[in-house]
Scaffold this active site. Structure first.
Site, PDB file in Angstrom:
ATOM      1  N   VAL A  41       0.851  -1.197   0.000  1.00 43.43           N
ATOM      2  CA  VAL A  41       0.000   0.000   0.000  1.00 43.43           C
ATOM      3  C   VAL A  41       0.883   1.243   0.000  1.00 43.43           C
ATOM      4  O   VAL A  41       0.681   2.194  -0.770  1.00 43.43           O
ATOM      5  CB  VAL A  41      -0.926  -0.012   1.245  1.00 43.43           C
ATOM      6  CG1 VAL A  41      -1.585   1.342   1.463  1.00 43.43           C
ATOM      7  CG2 VAL A  41      -1.958  -1.115   1.113  1.00 43.43           C
ATOM      8  N   LYS A  51       2.272  11.622  -0.979  1.00 40.89           N
ATOM      9  CA  LYS A  51       3.281  12.681  -0.762  1.00 40.89           C
ATOM     10  C   LYS A  51       3.711  13.308  -2.085  1.00 40.89           C
ATOM     11  O   LYS A  51       4.055  14.498  -2.137  1.00 40.89           O
ATOM     12  CB  LYS A  51       4.490  12.131   0.001  1.00 40.89           C
ATOM     13  CG  LYS A  51       4.356  12.324   1.487  1.00 40.89           C
ATOM     14  CD  LYS A  51       3.501  11.298   2.188  1.00 40.89           C
ATOM     15  CE  LYS A  51       2.146  11.693   2.608  1.00 40.89           C
ATOM     16  NZ  LYS A  51       1.441  10.651   3.373  1.00 40.89           N
ATOM     17  N   TYR A 183      -5.898  11.525   9.457  1.00 41.82           N
ATOM     18  CA  TYR A 183      -4.763  12.070   8.718  1.00 41.82           C
ATOM     19  C   TYR A 183      -4.879  11.856   7.213  1.00 41.82           C
ATOM     20  O   TYR A 183      -4.531  12.733   6.428  1.00 41.82           O
ATOM     21  CB  TYR A 183      -3.427  11.569   9.294  1.00 41.82           C
ATOM     22  CG  TYR A 183      -2.936  10.232   8.792  1.00 41.82           C
ATOM     23  CD1 TYR A 183      -2.056  10.155   7.726  1.00 41.82           C
ATOM     24  CD2 TYR A 183      -3.336   9.035   9.395  1.00 41.82           C
ATOM     25  CE1 TYR A 183      -1.582   8.932   7.267  1.00 41.82           C
ATOM     26  CE2 TYR A 183      -2.866   7.813   8.952  1.00 41.82           C
ATOM     27  CZ  TYR A 183      -1.996   7.761   7.880  1.00 41.82           C
ATOM     28  OH  TYR A 183      -1.537   6.559   7.424  1.00 41.82           O
ATOM     29  N   GLU A 203     -16.692  15.348   9.856  1.00 42.65           N
ATOM     30  CA  GLU A 203     -16.000  14.608  10.922  1.00 42.65           C
ATOM     31  C   GLU A 203     -16.949  14.394  12.102  1.00 42.65           C
ATOM     32  O   GLU A 203     -17.535  15.346  12.611  1.00 42.65           O
ATOM     33  CB  GLU A 203     -14.748  15.391  11.358  1.00 42.65           C
ATOM     34  CG  GLU A 203     -14.093  14.942  12.643  1.00 42.65           C
ATOM     35  CD  GLU A 203     -13.717  13.462  12.683  1.00 42.65           C
ATOM     36  OE1 GLU A 203     -13.120  12.967  11.713  1.00 42.65           O
ATOM     37  OE2 GLU A 203     -14.048  12.810  13.687  1.00 42.65           O
ATOM     38  N   ALA A 320       4.024   2.883   8.155  1.00 41.24           N
ATOM     39  CA  ALA A 320       5.008   2.150   7.372  1.00 41.24           C
ATOM     40  C   ALA A 320       6.305   1.900   8.148  1.00 41.24           C
ATOM     41  O   ALA A 320       6.866   0.802   8.103  1.00 41.24           O
ATOM     42  CB  ALA A 320       5.301   2.920   6.091  1.00 41.24           C
ATOM     43  N   HIS A 445      22.855  27.492  12.085  1.00 42.39           N
ATOM     44  CA  HIS A 445      22.029  28.662  11.778  1.00 42.39           C
ATOM     45  C   HIS A 445      22.214  29.036  10.310  1.00 42.39           C
ATOM     46  O   HIS A 445      23.330  28.928   9.809  1.00 42.39           O
ATOM     47  CB  HIS A 445      22.482  29.841  12.658  1.00 42.39           C
ATOM     48  CG  HIS A 445      21.737  31.102  12.378  1.00 42.39           C
ATOM     49  ND1 HIS A 445      20.433  31.295  12.790  1.00 42.39           N
ATOM     50  CD2 HIS A 445      22.109  32.224  11.704  1.00 42.39           C
ATOM     51  CE1 HIS A 445      20.031  32.500  12.386  1.00 42.39           C
ATOM     52  NE2 HIS A 445      21.027  33.081  11.729  1.00 42.39           N
TER      53      HIS A 445
HETATM   54  C1  LIG Z   1      -3.323   7.254   1.439  1.00 39.77           C
HETATM   55  C2  LIG Z   1      -2.396   6.686   2.473  1.00 39.77           C
HETATM   56  C3  LIG Z   1      -1.332   7.434   2.924  1.00 39.77           C
HETATM   57  C4  LIG Z   1      -0.466   6.916   3.869  1.00 39.77           C
HETATM   58  N1  LIG Z   1       0.566   7.693   4.292  1.00 39.77           N
HETATM   59  C5  LIG Z   1       1.433   7.202   5.199  1.00 39.77           C
HETATM   60  C6  LIG Z   1       2.549   7.973   5.622  1.00 39.77           C
HETATM   61  O1  LIG Z   1       2.745   9.102   5.168  1.00 39.77           O
HETATM   62  N2  LIG Z   1       3.403   7.427   6.509  1.00 39.77           N
HETATM   63  C7  LIG Z   1       3.204   6.159   7.026  1.00 39.77           C
HETATM   64  O2  LIG Z   1       4.011   5.709   7.831  1.00 39.77           O
HETATM   65  N3  LIG Z   1       2.157   5.416   6.649  1.00 39.77           N
HETATM   66  C8  LIG Z   1       1.274   5.901   5.744  1.00 39.77           C
HETATM   67  N4  LIG Z   1       0.223   5.123   5.334  1.00 39.77           N
HETATM   68  C9  LIG Z   1       0.058   3.792   5.955  1.00 39.77           C
HETATM   69  C10 LIG Z   1       1.009   2.784   5.327  1.00 39.77           C
HETATM   70  O3  LIG Z   1       0.758   2.713   3.943  1.00 39.77           O
HETATM   71  C11 LIG Z   1       0.838   1.431   5.978  1.00 39.77           C
HETATM   72  O4  LIG Z   1       1.001   1.549   7.374  1.00 39.77           O
HETATM   73  C12 LIG Z   1       1.868   0.453   5.445  1.00 39.77           C
HETATM   74  O5  LIG Z   1       1.736   0.277   4.061  1.00 39.77           O
HETATM   75  C13 LIG Z   1       1.717  -0.904   6.138  1.00 39.77           C
HETATM   76  O6  LIG Z   1       2.673  -1.767   5.639  1.00 39.77           O
HETATM   77  P1  LIG Z   1       2.445  -3.354   5.666  1.00 39.77           P
HETATM   78  O7  LIG Z   1       3.707  -3.937   5.144  1.00 39.77           O
HETATM   79  O8  LIG Z   1       1.945  -3.774   6.971  1.00 39.77           O
HETATM   80  O9  LIG Z   1       1.244  -3.619   4.666  1.00 39.77           O
HETATM   81  P2  LIG Z   1       0.871  -3.141   3.196  1.00 39.77           P
HETATM   82  O10 LIG Z   1       1.653  -1.994   2.747  1.00 39.77           O
HETATM   83  O11 LIG Z   1      -0.618  -3.062   3.219  1.00 39.77           O
HETATM   84  O12 LIG Z   1       1.317  -4.360   2.308  1.00 39.77           O
HETATM   85  C14 LIG Z   1       0.689  -5.596   2.396  1.00 39.77           C
HETATM   86  C15 LIG Z   1       0.948  -6.334   1.105  1.00 39.77           C
HETATM   87  O13 LIG Z   1       0.512  -7.674   1.243  1.00 39.77           O
HETATM   88  C16 LIG Z   1      -0.082  -8.108   0.045  1.00 39.77           C
HETATM   89  N5  LIG Z   1      -0.975  -9.220   0.375  1.00 39.77           N
HETATM   90  C17 LIG Z   1      -2.048  -9.190   1.194  1.00 39.77           C
HETATM   91  N6  LIG Z   1      -2.592 -10.430   1.299  1.00 39.77           N
HETATM   92  C18 LIG Z   1      -1.834 -11.239   0.532  1.00 39.77           C
HETATM   93  C19 LIG Z   1      -1.892 -12.623   0.221  1.00 39.77           C
HETATM   94  N7  LIG Z   1      -2.828 -13.413   0.750  1.00 39.77           N
HETATM   95  N8  LIG Z   1      -0.970 -13.129  -0.627  1.00 39.77           N
HETATM   96  C20 LIG Z   1      -0.017 -12.346  -1.167  1.00 39.77           C
HETATM   97  N9  LIG Z   1       0.090 -11.016  -0.911  1.00 39.77           N
HETATM   98  C21 LIG Z   1      -0.813 -10.489  -0.065  1.00 39.77           C
HETATM   99  C22 LIG Z   1      -0.812  -6.865  -0.453  1.00 39.77           C
HETATM  100  O14 LIG Z   1      -1.033  -6.930  -1.858  1.00 39.77           O
HETATM  101  C23 LIG Z   1       0.174  -5.757  -0.078  1.00 39.77           C
HETATM  102  O15 LIG Z   1       1.061  -5.463  -1.121  1.00 39.77           O
HETATM  103  C24 LIG Z   1      -0.661   5.608   4.368  1.00 39.77           C
HETATM  104  C25 LIG Z   1      -1.730   4.829   3.912  1.00 39.77           C
HETATM  105  C26 LIG Z   1      -2.577   5.362   2.962  1.00 39.77           C
HETATM  106  C27 LIG Z   1      -3.711   4.503   2.467  1.00 39.77           C
END
Ligand SMILES: Cc1cc2nc3c(=O)[nH]c(=O)nc-3n(C[C@H](O)[C@H](O)[C@H](O)COP(=O)(O)OP(=O)(O)OC[C@H]3O[C@@H](n4cnc5c(N)ncnc54)[C@H](O)[C@@H]3O)c2cc1C
Length: 479
Positions: A41, A51, A183, A203, A320, A445
């Protein structure tokens, strides 16, 4: 014949791909399974594309509003939304490709397809080319989360959008109702409004970013958004929507009264839920808590000893960098290192204009933890030379420390580059630094970073570039 690995990581988001790389670095035979996009994601429909949009529209806003004051006359500014989308996609493609290169370069075997548990030692991976079986000694579940839908607002990603649909728009809507002032909702509201969309935020609680950030920081952003033309309705509940001409009518209840908001697009950003109803976790005996997160211990081990869970699927905060930190941790635990999750703080950033960033506790959290005697100080960006030369003087750095020991408990920043400034605060909180450690560190500075030093001085009662009331100066101010 099933392939065998030491570690199989399910999901290649910032949790999963980092876990896979670290596992391979530690000499473990590692595979990573991804069904949609490398980078998850975050890189594809989250952090990075949002961003990119925020950077582009910040640039636009500066050109429209600040350039003339600086004596730079820019005429005929326009937005080519298709090109903006193309550029944003080039950024995500580059990042996702980079992850592919890193996995390959570290010797991780990547499988494209949907993983499902068969047992605690076996999964199947379904792809267009068929289904294959994979065995492993250890699994790391990093399958992430997805946007929450609310009744009456089913996502079609054309008009009724989740963040994913909003990030994929190739035309600028005239108007948008954003349900949810967290956020993600505010980041998208901010940049859509800079593109010219009339945005109304609905909200349910009494304030935007409620409970998420320091309330004073939220107020600064709320005021700035209103000034920018974003209407914010708090204590407001979206009840339903219906098609009306080319657009929609959203019924909203505010203070017991219903009102109708007309708009072209509806964005729903009321939160995200873990994907724990997928990947057949039950077949491995993995337990889920009442909020849908996989239950984990301090090593991120699930109820099944050889299966770990990290990132959004595991626990809050859904960020993330928390996912990546856990990825490294779990790989090291599997490799036999004696590690637990013991971070004091997960810094958090809201990329609004101005940005909000925090590390450590809010005042309410500190008091709830028994810190009754607090020193709290603030230093405004308006008193900082670099902020003034950037024409970005809204906001402040706020520090909260234990009055007795001067140990820093929390830092809350609203202002320019808060996202970059917060790392110093995270390090300070993590190391148990005192206000004096920050105040006596020479900061270069003219930089925005000087606000960190001066906020520490202000909390001690003697910042140089603001006039502090004698009452807050004191016997314990250092020389
Ligand atoms: C619009 C938006 C903005 C964001 N901005 C920020 C930010 O600025 N800073 C920040 O820290 N966080 C931000 N986040 C949150 C951040 O994206 C998530 O916290 C982060 O991606 C989580 O990482 P993860 O590895 O847990 O999961 P994910 O990034 O959700 O990745 C999980 C992956 O697993 C794969 N998957 C799922 N199930 C299966 C399966 N059964 N088999 C194979 N593959 C599978 C999915 O396809 C996906 O690619 C934002 C989120 C959104 C939606």
């Amino acid at each position: 014949m099933a392939q065998n690995f030491d570690v199989v990581v399910i999901g290649a988001g910032p949790g999963g791909y980092v876990a896979a790389i670290r596992s391979a670095q530690l000499g473990l035979k590692t595979a990573c399974i991804e069904r949609e996009y490398l980078g998850g994601v975050c890189l594809n429909v989250g952090c990075i594309p949002s961003k990119a949009m925020i950077s582009a529209t910040h640039f636009l806003h500066k050109a429209q509003h600040d350039a003339a004051e600086m004596g730079i006359n820019i005429k005929g500014i326009s937005v080519d939304m298709k090109q903006l989308k193309k550029w944003k996609e080039s950024v995500t493609t580059k990042m996702s490709g980079g992850v592919g290169g890193l996995l390959k370069g570290n010797g991780v075997t990547v499988f494209s397809g949907e993983a499902e548990f068969k047992s605690k030692t076996e999964i199947t991976v379904k792809s267009k080319s068929g289904t294959e079986s994979i065995m492993a000694k250890n699994f790391i579940v990093a399958t992430g989360s997805r946007p929450i839908e609310i009744p009456g607002f089913k996502f079609d990603e054309k008009d009724i959008l989740s963040s994913t649909g909003a990030l994929a728009l190739d035309q600028i809507p005239k108007s948008m109702v954003v349900i949810g002032g967290g956020y993600i909702g505010l980041e998208i509201s901010g940049y859509m409004s800079k593109l010219g969309t009339k945005v109304t935020v609905v909200e349910a609680s009494t304030a935007v970013l409620n409970g998420v950030v320091d309330p004073e920081c939220a107020q600064v952003v709320s005021r700035k958004l209103s000034k920018q033309g974003v209407e914010i309705l708090t204590g407001a509940k979206a009840k339903g929507q219906k098609k009306s001409g080319n657009g929609y009518e959203v019924t909203v209840e505010v203070g017991g009264k219903e009102q109708v908001l007309k708009c072209d697009k509806i964005l729903v950003t009321v939160g995200r839920k873990p994907n724990s109803d997928q990947a057949n976790l039950k077949a491995a005996g993995i337990q889920i808590d009442e909020k849908g997160f996989i239950k984990v211990d301090a090593q991120r081990r699930t109820s099944v000893p050889n299966i770990f869970a990290i990132g959004d699927i595991a626990c809050q905060p859904m960020l993330a960098h928390k996912a990546s930190h856990e990825g490294v941790l779990v790989a090291e635990v599997i490799a036999g290192k004696n590690r637990v999750y013991d971070a004091k703080t997960v810094p958090a950033v809201v990329f609004t204009d101005p940005e909000i960033a925090s590390a450590g506790m809010m005042e309410s959290e500190a008091r709830a933890k028994g810190y009754n005697d607090l020193k709290i100080g603030k230093f405004p960006f308006a008193a900082n030379g670099r902020a003034t030369s950037l024409l970005e003087t809204d906001g402040f750095v706020k520090m909260i420390a234990d009055a007795k020991t001067h140990i820093l408990l929390g830092v809350h920043i609203v202002g320019p580059e808060a996202s970059n400034l917060i790392s110093e605060a995270a390090l300070a909180v993590e190391m148990g630094a005192r206000l004096e450690d920050l105040a006596l560190t020479i900061h270069p500075h003219p930089t925005l970073g000087e606000t960190m030093m001066e906020a520490a001085e202000a909390t001690l009662g003697h910042a140089i570039h603001i006039i502090q009331k004698p009452l807050t100066r004191g016997k314990d101010a250092h020389a």
